[in-house]
Scaffold this active site. Structure first.
Site, PDB file in Angstrom:
ATOM      1  NE  ARG A  78      77.788  12.266 -17.351  1.00 50.71           N
ATOM      2  CZ  ARG A  78      77.602  11.297 -16.731  1.00 50.71           C
ATOM      3  NH1 ARG A  78      76.198  10.719 -17.084  1.00 50.71           N
ATOM      4  NH2 ARG A  78      78.173  10.512 -15.799  1.00 50.71           N
ATOM      5  CD  GLU A 114      75.435  15.494 -12.944  1.00 49.12           C
ATOM      6  OE1 GLU A 114      75.675  14.419 -12.473  1.00 49.12           O
ATOM      7  OE2 GLU A 114      76.075  16.146 -13.704  1.00 49.12           O
TER       8      GLU A 114
HETATM    9  N1  MTE Z   1      72.488  20.845  -5.203  1.00 46.15           N
HETATM   10  C1  MTE Z   1      72.904  21.800  -4.185  1.00 46.15           C
HETATM   11  N2  MTE Z   1      72.408  22.188  -3.396  1.00 46.15           N
HETATM   12  N3  MTE Z   1      74.310  22.427  -4.665  1.00 46.15           N
HETATM   13  C2  MTE Z   1      75.225  21.978  -5.742  1.00 46.15           C
HETATM   14  O1  MTE Z   1      76.074  22.491  -5.881  1.00 46.15           O
HETATM   15  N4  MTE Z   1      75.682  20.295  -7.532  1.00 46.15           N
HETATM   16  C3  MTE Z   1      74.818  19.619  -8.604  1.00 46.15           C
HETATM   17  C4  MTE Z   1      73.818  18.491  -7.641  1.00 46.15           C
HETATM   18  N5  MTE Z   1      72.890  19.123  -6.718  1.00 46.15           N
HETATM   19  C5  MTE Z   1      74.802  21.043  -6.517  1.00 46.15           C
HETATM   20  C6  MTE Z   1      73.489  20.145  -5.928  1.00 46.15           C
HETATM   21  C7  MTE Z   1      75.679  18.663  -9.160  1.00 46.15           C
HETATM   22  S1  MTE Z   1      76.351  19.565 -10.699  1.00 46.15           S
HETATM   23  C8  MTE Z   1      75.947  17.661  -8.939  1.00 46.15           C
HETATM   24  S2  MTE Z   1      77.228  16.455  -9.820  1.00 46.15           S
HETATM   25  C9  MTE Z   1      75.540  16.731  -7.633  1.00 46.15           C
HETATM   26  O2  MTE Z   1      74.614  17.696  -7.014  1.00 46.15           O
HETATM   27  C10 MTE Z   1      76.830  16.496  -6.737  1.00 46.15           C
HETATM   28  O3  MTE Z   1      76.228  15.826  -5.562  1.00 46.15           O
HETATM   29  P1  MTE Z   1      75.945  14.082  -5.556  1.00 46.15           P
HETATM   30  O4  MTE Z   1      76.841  13.377  -6.414  1.00 46.15           O
HETATM   31  O5  MTE Z   1      75.814  13.900  -4.054  1.00 46.15           O
HETATM   32  O6  MTE Z   1      74.587  14.028  -6.153  1.00 46.15           O
HETATM   33  N1  HPA Z   2      80.361  13.705 -14.698  1.00 46.82           N
HETATM   34  C1  HPA Z   2      80.923  14.721 -13.752  1.00 46.82           C
HETATM   35  N2  HPA Z   2      82.097  15.011 -13.703  1.00 46.82           N
HETATM   36  C2  HPA Z   2      83.143  14.309 -14.296  1.00 46.82           C
HETATM   37  C3  HPA Z   2      82.641  13.318 -15.000  1.00 46.82           C
HETATM   38  C4  HPA Z   2      81.446  13.079 -15.177  1.00 46.82           C
HETATM   39  O1  HPA Z   2      80.937  11.959 -16.032  1.00 46.82           O
HETATM   40  N3  HPA Z   2      83.966  12.875 -15.770  1.00 46.82           N
HETATM   41  C5  HPA Z   2      84.754  13.630 -15.176  1.00 46.82           C
HETATM   42  N4  HPA Z   2      84.485  14.253 -14.175  1.00 46.82           N
HETATM   43 MO1  MOS Z   3      78.339  17.914 -11.341  1.00 44.03          MO
HETATM   44  S1  MOS Z   3      78.431  18.862 -13.266  1.00 44.03           S
HETATM   45  O1  MOS Z   3      78.887  16.251 -12.039  1.00 44.03           O
HETATM   46  O2  MOS Z   3      79.313  18.710 -10.361  1.00 44.03           O
END
Ligand code: MTE
Ligand code: HPA
Ligand code: MOS
Length: 767
Positions: A304, A705
């Protein structure tokens, strides 16, 4: 709609791992971590610990019934040290006792002798010594070699970003409960129930149907529980499997900080070339990722970084090389942005280096090179770009010229305080970079009373995914949200889940839920059509009432469901969703890896106290591409949280490992995270609503993210403020920009010798 968890959260009633009622006879575990980063174990003396009252057993690698292996991508990570230790904090033994206090106390009585071996903490040193986790990856577009000749200006330098502690409020942990016939149920604080299931099965030596993983919710994951929940789950499951007793381990904060990996520190070299119109013609970058002692998710994170190495810009000639370097730190892992932020920092540093040398605002170069629809990313995908739209909207609604004048006026009128300004565009690809991971399933039951239960592979960790999935079902069925319940995430109900990660959880699991609900609705409409002697195509449910061709029928949702049940129509559905369109060819490093991209631009203003080096973030003003947000409250919450977490990474969160690989910033007294005082005084969020077709759930784009990367603007705003005070300051591109670094830069005097000594990273400007 409000986050469905807000009431129980505020009342303290939400269930986390540590709130699960403890069964009679439960035992408690505690890991013994290596105090040495690299070495050979010469003696392991458990006698004193075993003699303690209440200690039941101490597990070492020889007690493992299956394989001593928890590596996900590469099998290179033992669960418990087997002769060697590779990082400080590596579990060597697992004490099981009648109380958590006894288990912890017993770990202090374990005696281990380790013959130390040389320790590497620097990724560049690891690369020089050939310590690579995977072979280097190279992304190429155009031809940089010949492009340099066409460049009017060429700049070189290096840029470093440090790691970051996840600091989820709920620490890691697991609770394993033995079941009949050698099965085990594991409650785990994990983003990846199936990864935990796989790791447990491997360690126990049992097939996957013997292990059930259940997750109610996490008190935060932020990537830290995508891969690293496996250790505690496997330790507890092993102990439960062997002792036939429930075993729980909930890490305390210091254990968690010392034993778990974090965001990857990166060290990178860049070379950027611009033509006389300030169009970037060529960009080369070499990134050294500090992977730590085992692969964990490092190869995926590295990938990434490559994908996002040009951020929101179109650069016709690019060459990006990335090394995943094995060091003796705890294996570093996923962290919000997943390598994207590290890649983006370098291109922003390269642009800043060019701008500072040329005496133009970085914003001029940034704007001039934003990626447009139809332009190609270095990995072959063509952009459907909102980069310009976001940039223009944020600079127009906030009047960038007026902001510039205001900060200039402020700086002219103040000697002690200086304000700095930075714009930070962001472009983030949505989908797991590994194409096969982009699949999800949902299981929907409509009960005979009309209430609805939904299971998916999504893990709720505060990001509001359960609320969004509930909204999807309420939308399809047109029922009161109170009729719908999201069940725990359970590998017995939903199999082969991808982690809740990559910001794609709501897209993937929401689409599966949408499909399952739509299928049940179709059946219900067929029942209604038959009973009402109407065409199914004209039947509609609105707010739990049935309409035929827009006319009320007198039938309610409840009556329809009961009728369908009595007619023996299935009211359950299991659906599978796999993201269409995406593909990637690893042999060519080209393809279409992302379902879509999320764009946005932030204007960040920082104010520096030039006597002390301390600072505050005045404001972060954002225009963010939400698509058609299905929940503006949840999405704004994600943006605010992401920005503050990003600012923390870029400014105050200073992770320190000493040369022997020991974590010095091992507690909240030595590792500063943003608090309410360090939150920007203003976070202003505007939506770029677009009604363009996209693969997001109900066109509501992923938001988890991308906003973290607006925080990168904080580094550049601080840099700008310092240069307003001391235009001659030589400031290495090295984040976090702590108050100490700011102070050093403010009073840095430039003469040739000291400049070279203070900043070996800044190379000469030629061109
Ligand atoms: N928001 C909260 N409150 N707590 C979390 O742990 N994780 C983040 C983001 N927002 C997180 C968060 C990360 S690293 C990711 S990948 C996404 O939420 C995962 O959830 P989603 O795929 O539903 O966005
Ligand atoms: N994002 C987050 N988590 C992951 C990914 C990615 O692209 N690939 C494997 N695990
Ligand atoms: Mo988020 S770093 O893809 O859990």
């Amino acid at each position: 709609m409000k986050n469905i968890d807000s009431a129980t959260h505020t009342r303290g009633e939400s269930i986390y791992l540590d709130d699960i009622p403890i069964l009679n006879g439960t035992l408690f575990g505690c890991a013994y971590p290596s105090a040495v980063a690299h070495g050979v174990i010469t003696k392991l003396d458990l006698a004193a610990a075993l003699q303690m009252d209440g200690v039941i057993k101490i597990f070492t690698c020889s007690d493992i019934t299956g394989e001593n292996q928890i590596g996900g991508i590469i099998p290179d990570e033992p669960l418990l040290a087997d002769g060697h230790v590779h990082f400080c904090g590596m579990p060597v033994a697992f004490v099981v006792a009648t109380t958590p206090e006894i288990a912890r106390a017993a770990t202090k009585k374990i005696l281990v002798s380790i013959d130390p071996l040389p320790v590497i903490t620097d990724p560049r040193e690891a690369q020089r010594k050939g310590e690579l986790i995977v072979p280097p990856r190279v992304f190429k577009m155009g031809d940089t070699d010949s492009a340099w000749a066409a460049c009017e200006y060429i700049f070189e330098g290096s840029a470093d970003t440090n790691g970051q502690e996840h600091l989820y409020i709920e620490t890691q942990g697991a609770y394993a409960v033995p079941q009949e016939n050698n099965a085990v149920r594991v409650y785990s604080s994990t983003q990846a129930p199936t990864a935990v299931q796989r790791a447990v099965c491997k360690v126990l030596g049992v097939p996957m149907h013997q292990v059930e993983v259940d997750v109610t919710r996490l008190g935060g994951g932020f990537g830290g529980k995508e891969d690293q929940a496996n250790t505690w789950a496997a330790l507890c499951a092993l102990a439960a499997f062997v002792l036939k007793k429930p075993v729980k381990y909930s890490l305390d904060r210091i254990e968690d900080m010392a034993m778990t990996g974090k965001r990857h520190p990166y060290s990178s070299d860049f070379k950027i070339g611009l033509d006389k119109n300030l169009k970037i013609q060529a960009y080369e970058v070499t990134m050294y990722q500090n992977a730590g002692a085992a692969a964990d998710l490092s190869p995926a994170v590295l990938e990434r970084s490559l994908f996002h190495s040009t951020n929101s810009y179109f650069i016709p000639n690019t060459k990006v090389t990335a090394y995943s370097c094995r060091t003796h730190l705890p294996p570093n892992t996923a962290f919000r942005g997943f390598g994207g932020p590290q890649g983006m920092f370098v291109i922003e540093a390269a642009i800043a280096a060019a701008a500072e040398s040329l005496g133009v605002a970085a914003a001029v170069i940034q704007k001039n090179n934003l990626i447009q629809t139809g332009d190609e990313f270095p990995y072959g995908q063509k952009a459907v770009s909102e980069a310009v739209a976001c940039w223009e909207k944020v600079t127009q609604i906030h009047n960038l010229d007026a902001i510039k004048k205001e900060t200039d006026d402020f700086n002219a009128g103040n000697t002690i305080y200086k304000k700095g300004l930075a714009l930070m565009p962001v472009c983030f690809g949505i989908s797991f970079t590994k194409t096969p991971m982009n699949q999800a399933r949902a299981l929907v039951h409509v009960y005979s009373d009309g209430s609805i239960s939904i299971s998916t592979g999504a893990v709720e960790m505060g990001q509001g995914v359960n609320t969004k999935i509930l909204q999807v079902a309420a939308h399809v069925f047109s029922v009161d949200p109170a009729k719908i319940r999201l069940q725990t995430t359970n590998t017995g109900r939903i199999a082969n889940t991808s982690p809740s990660a990559a910001s794609a959880t709501a897209d993937l699991n929401g689409k599966a839920a949408l499909m399952a609900c739509t299928e049940i609705l179709k059946r219900l409409k067929a029942v209604a059509a038959e009973e009402l002697k109407q065409d199914a195509g004209i039947i509609e449910i609105k707010n739990e009432e049935l309409f035929a061709a827009g006319k009320a029928t007198g039938w309610t949702w409840q009556k329809l469901v009961m009728t369908a049940f009595l007619k023996r129509v299935s009211l359950s559905e299991h659906a599978h969703y796999a993201t269409p369109v995406i593909h990637f060819d690893l042999t060519k490093e080209k393809g279409h890896p992302f379902a879509y991209h999320v764009y946005g631009t932030a204007i960040v203003i920082a104010k520096v106290d030039c006597l002390r080096g301390i600072y505050e973030m005045e404001s972060v003003k954002v225009v963010h591409d939400f698509g058609a947000s299905m929940n503006t409250a949840v999405d704004k919450g994600q943006i605010e949280g992401g920005i503050v977490q990003g600012i923390g990474w870029m400014t105050m969160e200073e992770l320190v490992y000493d040369a022997s690989g020991v974590l010095r910033s091992n507690a909240l007294s030595t590792y500063k995270v943003p608090d309410i005082y360090s939150v920007p005084k203003e976070i202003d969020i505007h939506f770029l609503d677009t009604d363009k077709d996209n693969l997001a759930i109900l066109r509501s784009k992923a938001v988890g993210e991308p906003p973290l990367m607006y925080g990168i603007g904080a580094y550049f705003a601080l840099r700008d403020a310092v240069r307003k005070f001391n235009p001659a300051a030589v400031i290495p591109f090295s984040a976090p920009m702590t108050p100490e670094k700011v102070l050093t830069a403010l009073y840095h005097t430039k003469n040739k010798e000291t400049a070279a000594a203070a900043s070996p990273n800044e190379k000469s400007v030629y061109g």
